[in-house]
Design a protein around this motif. Structure first.
Motif, short mmCIF file in Angstrom:
data_model
loop_
_atom_site.label_atom_id
_atom_site.label_comp_id
_atom_site.label_asym_id
_atom_site.label_seq_id
_atom_site.Cartn_x
_atom_site.Cartn_y
_atom_site.Cartn_z
N PHE A 216 0.83 -1.21 0.00
CA PHE A 216 0.00 0.00 0.00
C PHE A 216 0.87 1.27 0.00
N PRO A 217 0.36 2.35 -0.58
CA PRO A 217 1.14 3.61 -0.58
C PRO A 217 1.05 4.37 0.75
N THR A 218 0.34 3.79 1.71
CA THR A 218 0.09 4.49 2.97
C THR A 218 1.39 4.91 3.67
N ILE A 219 2.38 4.01 3.67
CA ILE A 219 3.62 4.29 4.42
C ILE A 219 4.28 5.56 3.90
N GLU A 220 4.48 5.60 2.57
CA GLU A 220 5.17 6.76 1.98
C GLU A 220 4.33 8.03 2.17
N TRP A 221 3.03 7.87 1.96
CA TRP A 221 2.14 9.04 2.04
C TRP A 221 2.14 9.63 3.45
N LEU A 222 2.00 8.77 4.44
CA LEU A 222 1.97 9.26 5.82
C LEU A 222 3.33 9.83 6.23
N ASP A 223 4.41 9.15 5.82
CA ASP A 223 5.75 9.63 6.17
C ASP A 223 5.98 11.03 5.62
N LEU A 224 5.60 11.23 4.36
CA LEU A 224 5.80 12.54 3.74
C LEU A 224 4.91 13.60 4.40
N MET A 225 3.69 13.24 4.70
CA MET A 225 2.79 14.20 5.36
C MET A 225 3.39 14.63 6.70
N ARG A 226 3.85 13.64 7.47
CA ARG A 226 4.43 13.97 8.78
C ARG A 226 5.68 14.85 8.61
N TYR A 227 6.46 14.52 7.59
CA TYR A 227 7.68 15.27 7.33
C TYR A 227 7.38 16.74 7.03
N TYR A 228 6.30 16.97 6.26
CA TYR A 228 5.96 18.36 5.90
C TYR A 228 5.16 19.08 6.99
N LEU A 229 4.88 18.35 8.08
CA LEU A 229 4.18 18.99 9.21
C LEU A 229 5.15 19.37 10.33
N SER A 230 6.22 18.60 10.46
CA SER A 230 7.12 18.85 11.59
C SER A 230 8.59 18.73 11.18
N SER A 231 9.38 19.68 11.62
CA SER A 231 10.81 19.64 11.30
C SER A 231 11.53 18.59 12.14
N GLN A 232 10.84 18.15 13.20
CA GLN A 232 11.49 17.16 14.08
C GLN A 232 11.25 15.72 13.63
N TYR A 233 10.41 15.59 12.61
CA TYR A 233 10.16 14.24 12.08
C TYR A 233 11.09 14.02 10.89
N HIS A 234 11.99 13.07 11.02
CA HIS A 234 12.99 12.87 9.98
C HIS A 234 12.68 11.65 9.13
N VAL A 235 12.92 11.80 7.84
CA VAL A 235 12.82 10.64 6.94
C VAL A 235 14.16 10.49 6.23
N THR A 236 14.46 9.25 5.82
CA THR A 236 15.79 9.01 5.28
C THR A 236 15.99 9.64 3.90
N ASN A 237 15.01 9.47 3.02
CA ASN A 237 15.19 9.96 1.66
C ASN A 237 13.86 10.47 1.10
N VAL A 238 13.70 11.78 1.09
CA VAL A 238 12.42 12.37 0.68
C VAL A 238 12.13 12.07 -0.79
N ASP A 239 13.15 12.19 -1.65
CA ASP A 239 12.94 11.97 -3.08
C ASP A 239 12.49 10.54 -3.36
N MET A 240 13.11 9.63 -2.65
CA MET A 240 12.75 8.22 -2.83
C MET A 240 11.29 7.98 -2.43
N LEU A 241 10.88 8.62 -1.33
CA LEU A 241 9.49 8.46 -0.88
C LEU A 241 8.51 9.00 -1.91
N TRP A 242 8.84 10.18 -2.47
CA TRP A 242 7.98 10.77 -3.51
C TRP A 242 7.89 9.83 -4.71
N THR A 243 9.06 9.32 -5.12
CA THR A 243 9.08 8.43 -6.30
C THR A 243 8.22 7.20 -6.05
N LEU A 244 8.42 6.56 -4.89
CA LEU A 244 7.66 5.35 -4.57
C LEU A 244 6.16 5.64 -4.53
N LEU A 245 5.83 6.78 -3.92
CA LEU A 245 4.42 7.14 -3.80
C LEU A 245 3.78 7.32 -5.19
#
Lengths: 279, 268
Positions: A216-245
């Motif tokens: 499901f695309p839920t993981i990438e979608w939620l991770d990116l949403m959280r990332y764009y809501l808080s600077s304290q939430y870190h993701v390893t590779n934003v571009d990769m998440l966008w691509t996968l999504l």
């Protein structure tokens, strides 16, 4: 493609959904009604966190942020998803209007997606309320320190696309079976909630079922949403998440189009459009 | 004696249909156990992620089971008269001359049986899959509290069912908004002592909150009669109030429905 006609049709379906959902009462009562469940739902999960903090003296703001945003954003996805899925059940079993819809609207796939739009609009309002309320209850509202509107709205639109198509896929299965339609719908929502990184990262799940979560695309979608809501939430590779999504979203659009056409074909051939639970 | 037989016979007949209906399609049984388990699993994993003490697993398992009974009261009993009306069965029931409360008693018994079977399966999943720990020695207290809770809940269900006769679709919406708030207030996933005192007081007005707290204290915390007598007393008082109240509301509404000619009026 006659865009103006389609716009009129889709607008009519959104209006129909609003009337169907709200015409049992007066508007103020209806507005209260739509907020009750989301507010209490986020209160439940806030207290899941508070209970652990209270009993074990363990404070983990990022976990609270993860859980509350997960529940709030899942509400957005879930509102549309369930709205689409239950259209088949309610029109076939309760209102007995599915056959007329099938005759009256040129494309059932687009009809179902349009039925979801109203729920997405409501979901956006209730989800925002849930996130603010939940983070306030747990004392972590300060974590929302980076609201990047353009990526967030882009993600919301992408969320509407993939989740509505998931909804259409489940509705396609539901149309085929009145006995199992509601069960499939409930099961699907539950599985998405379990595997979708809503309350916890998928690493918490048993290793055997972890690979299923990546379907499901839920993981990438939620991770990116959280990332764009808080600077304290870190993701390893934003571009990769966008691509996968994007890849997953496009894949779902294609697969669901084919799947729904196949189900529709079989439903027509076997005359199952009107088969209710009372048969 | 004849009066009791007149109440019990249609009740057992209705319960029979409900029980056999619930097992008619075997795969439904599987799904009805699995669906709440999926959601229960999510909460247990969330607690694991928060490094919560292990007792929380038991809290979640018992909370999910008790909420299943609540949902059965709402959807399996409360709204049933509405659907019976919509499908045309209600007039048949009324024509038989059986008292409506006995029909509801049958639904309650059937619903309790079906939900209990599913609940046992969920307990087994909780124990063997998630290693929830319960203290079997305190089972008799838990069962006593459980039965008193069910009696009160299904008495409330009788009142809900009659409200559905009047309010129709509004009743369905009322059901929809009585899931999450009750789940929150009853402490489905956590003990209610984490709430502020005001919320605790409001929550304690509901039998499910008292019942769930009592069952947890017995089966998870191993508390005996020295503390559980409070739960048993409160639930007994609630049962004594709610049962006659349910019957009273039912009779009043049926009587009013007959007088106004709205009892089998559809699409309201």
């Amino acid at each position: 493609m006659d865009i103006k006609s389609w716009y009129t049709r889709i607008k009519a379906v959104v209006w129909l959904t609003f009337k169907e959902q709200s015409n049992w009462t007066k508007l103020p009562f209806y507005i209260t009604y739509i907020f009750i469940n989301p507010i209490f739902e986020v209160a439940i999960f806030s207290y899941v966190y508070i209970a652990v903090a209270y009993i074990s003296n363990i404070l983990d703001p990022l976990n609270a942020f993860y859980m509350i945003t997960g529940v709030g954003l899942f509400n957005f996805i879930g509102s549309g998803l369930y709205g689409i899925i239950w259209t088949i059940h309610s029109e076939r079993e309760h209102f007995r209007t599915l056959k007329y819809t099938y005759l009256g609207f040129p494309n059932l796939h687009i009809y179902l997606t349009s039925r979801g739009l109203y729920h997405y609009i409501l979901g956006l309002i209730t989800s925002t309320t849930m996130i603010i309320l939940g983070l306030t209850l747990t004392g972590n509202l300060y974590l929302i320190d980076r609201v990047e509107l353009i990526p967030i709205f882009t993600l919301l639109l992408i969320g509407v696309v993939w989740s509505s198509q998931l909804g259409v896929m489940v509705a396609g299965s539901s149309i085929y079976s009145s006995e199992y339609g509601p069960l499939i719908s409930e099961a699907f929502g539950g599985i998405l909630f379990l595997l979708g990184a809503v309350l916890y990262p998928i690493e918490v799940l048993p290793p055997v079922i972890q690979p299923l979560a990546y379907i499901f695309p839920t993981i990438e979608w939620l991770d990116l949403m959280r990332y764009y809501l808080s600077s304290q939430y870190h993701v390893t590779n934003v571009d990769m998440l966008w691509t996968l999504l994007l890849v997953k979203t496009l894949a779902y659009v294609g697969i669901v189009y084919i799947y729904f056409r196949i189900m529709e074909y079989f439903v027509r051939r076997r005359g199952m459009l009107e088969v209710t639970l009372h048969h | 004696m004849i009066k009791i037989v007149r109440i019990l016979r249609p009740a057992f007949a209705r319960a029979y249909v409900r029980i056999f209906g619930g097992f008619r399609e075997k795969s439904w049984l599987f799904w009805e156990v699995i669906l709440p388990t999926i959601f229960m699993s999510s909460i247990i994993f969330a607690y694991e992620n928060l490094n919560a003490p292990k007792v929380f697993i038991g809290f979640v398992v018992l909370g999910t089971i008790m909420m299943n009974f609540w949902y059965n009261v709402l959807w399996g009993m409360g709204s049933v008269l509405y659907w019976e009306k919509e499908t045309g069965n209600l007039e048949v029931y009324l024509l038989t001359g059986s008292p409506l409360p006995s029909l509801l008693l049958g639904m309650a018994l059937g619903g309790m049986f079906n939900t209990s079977v599913r609940s046992i399966a969920m307990i087994l999943i909780g124990v063997y899959v998630f290693q929830a720990e319960f203290i079997p020695a305190y089972l008799p207290y838990a069962i006593a509290i459980f039965l008193l809770t069910l009696f009160s809940l299904y008495s409330m269900g009788m009142a809900f069912a009659s409200l559905h006769l009047i309010y129709g679709r509004k009743g369905i919406r009322l059901n929809e908004v009585m899931g999450e708030p009750i789940s929150f207030l009853s402490g489905q996933y956590y003990p209610i002592n984490v709430f502020p005192t005001v919320i605790q007081s409001i929550a304690s007005l509901m039998p499910i909150t008292i019942g769930l707290d009592g069952i947890r204290r017995a089966l998870i915390l191993g508390e005996g009669l020295d503390t559980l007598w409070i739960h048993i007393s409160i639930l007994s008082i609630m049962a004594l109030i709610l049962f006659p109240l349910g019957i009273y509301i039912m009779n009043r509404i049926v009587e009013k429905g007959r007088r106004d000619g709205r009892l089998i009026l559809r699409w309201i």
